[in-house]
Write an enzyme that holds these catalytic residues in place. Structure first.
Site, PDB file in Angstrom:
ATOM      1  CE  LYS A 170      -4.346  -2.014   1.285  1.00 41.12           C
ATOM      2  NZ  LYS A 170      -5.317  -2.339   2.319  1.00 41.12           N
TER       3      LYS A 170
ATOM      4  NE  ARG B  62      -7.437  -8.532   0.610  1.00 43.26           N
ATOM      5  CZ  ARG B  62      -6.995  -7.758  -0.381  1.00 43.26           C
ATOM      6  NH1 ARG B  62      -6.044  -6.882  -0.146  1.00 43.26           N
ATOM      7  NH2 ARG B  62      -7.502  -7.874  -1.584  1.00 43.26           N
TER       8      ARG B  62
HETATM    9  C1  8Y4 Z   1      -0.811  -2.006  -4.610  1.00 46.64           C
HETATM   10  C2  8Y4 Z   1      -1.588  -3.125  -4.638  1.00 46.64           C
HETATM   11  C3  8Y4 Z   1      -1.254  -0.906  -3.922  1.00 46.64           C
HETATM   12  C4  8Y4 Z   1      -2.800  -3.155  -3.973  1.00 46.64           C
HETATM   13  C5  8Y4 Z   1      -2.467  -0.926  -3.269  1.00 46.64           C
HETATM   14  C6  8Y4 Z   1      -3.240  -2.049  -3.286  1.00 46.64           C
HETATM   15  C7  8Y4 Z   1      -8.008  -4.650   1.759  1.00 46.64           C
HETATM   16  C8  8Y4 Z   1      -9.026  -5.467   1.265  1.00 46.64           C
HETATM   17  C9  8Y4 Z   1      -8.071  -4.411  -0.369  1.00 46.64           C
HETATM   18  C10 8Y4 Z   1      -7.770  -4.621   3.166  1.00 46.64           C
HETATM   19  C11 8Y4 Z   1      -9.565  -6.210   3.367  1.00 46.64           C
HETATM   20  C12 8Y4 Z   1      -5.169  -3.022  -2.126  1.00 46.64           C
HETATM   21  C13 8Y4 Z   1     -10.002  -5.935  -0.983  1.00 46.64           C
HETATM   22  C14 8Y4 Z   1      -6.533  -2.594  -1.799  1.00 46.64           C
HETATM   23  N1  8Y4 Z   1      -7.413  -4.017   0.725  1.00 46.64           N
HETATM   24  N2  8Y4 Z   1      -9.812  -6.239   2.056  1.00 46.64           N
HETATM   25  N3  8Y4 Z   1      -9.071  -5.302  -0.071  1.00 46.64           N
HETATM   26  N4  8Y4 Z   1      -8.580  -5.429   3.931  1.00 46.64           N
HETATM   27  N5  8Y4 Z   1     -10.305  -6.968   4.199  1.00 46.64           N
HETATM   28  N6  8Y4 Z   1      -4.451  -2.001  -2.646  1.00 46.64           N
HETATM   29  O1  8Y4 Z   1      -6.909  -3.907   3.695  1.00 46.64           O
HETATM   30  O2  8Y4 Z   1      -4.769  -4.140  -1.972  1.00 46.64           O
HETATM   31  S1  8Y4 Z   1      -7.757  -3.902  -2.003  1.00 46.64           S
END
Ligand code: 8Y4
Length: 283
Positions: free
Chosen positions: A221, A255
């Protein structure tokens, strides 16, 4: 502590790793042909071989600025992958905030519904309340994905996130969802500045005294990028450190994208016998 899900009662005495499987056009795409499903299932098998305990499968990008996907498109992307993944012998989570997706996924036998919107969409709460045993993850988000990073404002971010999550959990319980089915998640990066996110990590213990297990997602993130100056594909070390810090502060499930590295790190953390996690070594 246990997490009751459709087919598995997951023991949370040791931290669990949830591996991320994105079924979006930019991840495993050959334009919607069968190869997409094969590639996604190959990724599922790889994450399991690396030690993932749970697979979280999603078809809509919830990155800041991302545009929502239509229901039909999300169903078309995700259902074939879910069907295959449900034969792999591990708990399968559907990452969606749409009630139609939840209904279809639960009909297939999915174990967990992971909703970044904490079941606030029309009909979403009813879907999991109508199910006898599926697990649910309630995540906090201020605003909506398209605009949530515009100007996040909190008085006390930890208190506000905790109060929101407990209120949502109470609502689910009144609708008939047993407490053992519910996991809370502070929603790192969802309508929060880097400072808010790190405050949620520093004071994460305040989110544990609510009786529900905690799931946390720091993987790749942007707050980690803000700290290290690195892009999303170069944040593995930072992501592993954040996952370990979260586990040290009592998180039950992390996660992550980088399952192998996280599992290695957790093995070393466990062998170090650090206190924390209720003060019991390894507990
Ligand atoms: C690079 C790759 C930069 C991915 C940002 C991201 C969460 C989640 C997501 C979380 C739960 C993400 C679906 C965002 N984050 N579900 N989901 N908790 N429960 N961003 O923190 O991965 S998606």
């Amino acid at each position: 502590m246990f997490w009751q899900t459709t087919r598995f009662r997951i023991d949370l005495a040791q931290p669990k790793v949830m591996g991320i499987v994105n079924v979006t056009p930019d991840s495993f795409s050959d334009g919607g042909r069968y190869g997409d499903v094969d590639a996604a299932l190959a990724h599922c098998r790889r994450l399991l071989s690396e030690g993932a305990d749970i697979l979280d499968i999603g078809g809509e990008s919830s990155r800041p600025g991302a545009h929502p996907v239509g229901v039909e498109e999300e169903l078309r992307r995700v259902l074939p992958v879910l069907e295959g993944a449900l034969r792999l012998g591990c708990p399968i989570s559907i990452d969606s905030a749409k009630s139609e997706l939840m209904r279809a996924a639960l009909a297939l036998g999915v174990d967990i519904v992971n909703d970044i919107n904490a079941f606030r969409a029309p009909g979403a709460l009813e879907q999991v309340a109508a199910h006898p045993s599926c697990g649910v993850c309630l995540m906090h988000m201020q605003g909506e994905p398209r605009s949530m990073q515009a100007e996040p404002v909190y008085g006390d971010v930890v208190r506000e996130v905790g109060d929101f999550l407990v209120a949502r959990a109470e609502l689910l319980r009144h609708a008939g969802v047993a407490a053992e089915r519910i996991v809370l998640d502070p929603g790192i990066g969802f309508g929060k500045t880097a400072a808010h996110n790190f405050e949620l990590l520093q004071r994460q213990d305040a989110l544990l005294h609510r009786g529900y297990p905690l799931l946390v997602g720091w993987s790749r993130k942007s707050s980690l990028g803000a700290l290290t100056g690195r892009g999303p594909s170069d944040r593995m070390a930072a992501s592993v450190a954040a996952a370990l810090a979260a586990v040290q502060r009592g998180a039950h499930i992390v996660r992550v994208h980088d399952v192998a590295a996280t599992v290695d790190a957790l093995k070393v953390w466990h062998a170090a016998g650090l206190p924390g996690r209720s003060g019991t070594i390894g507990a």
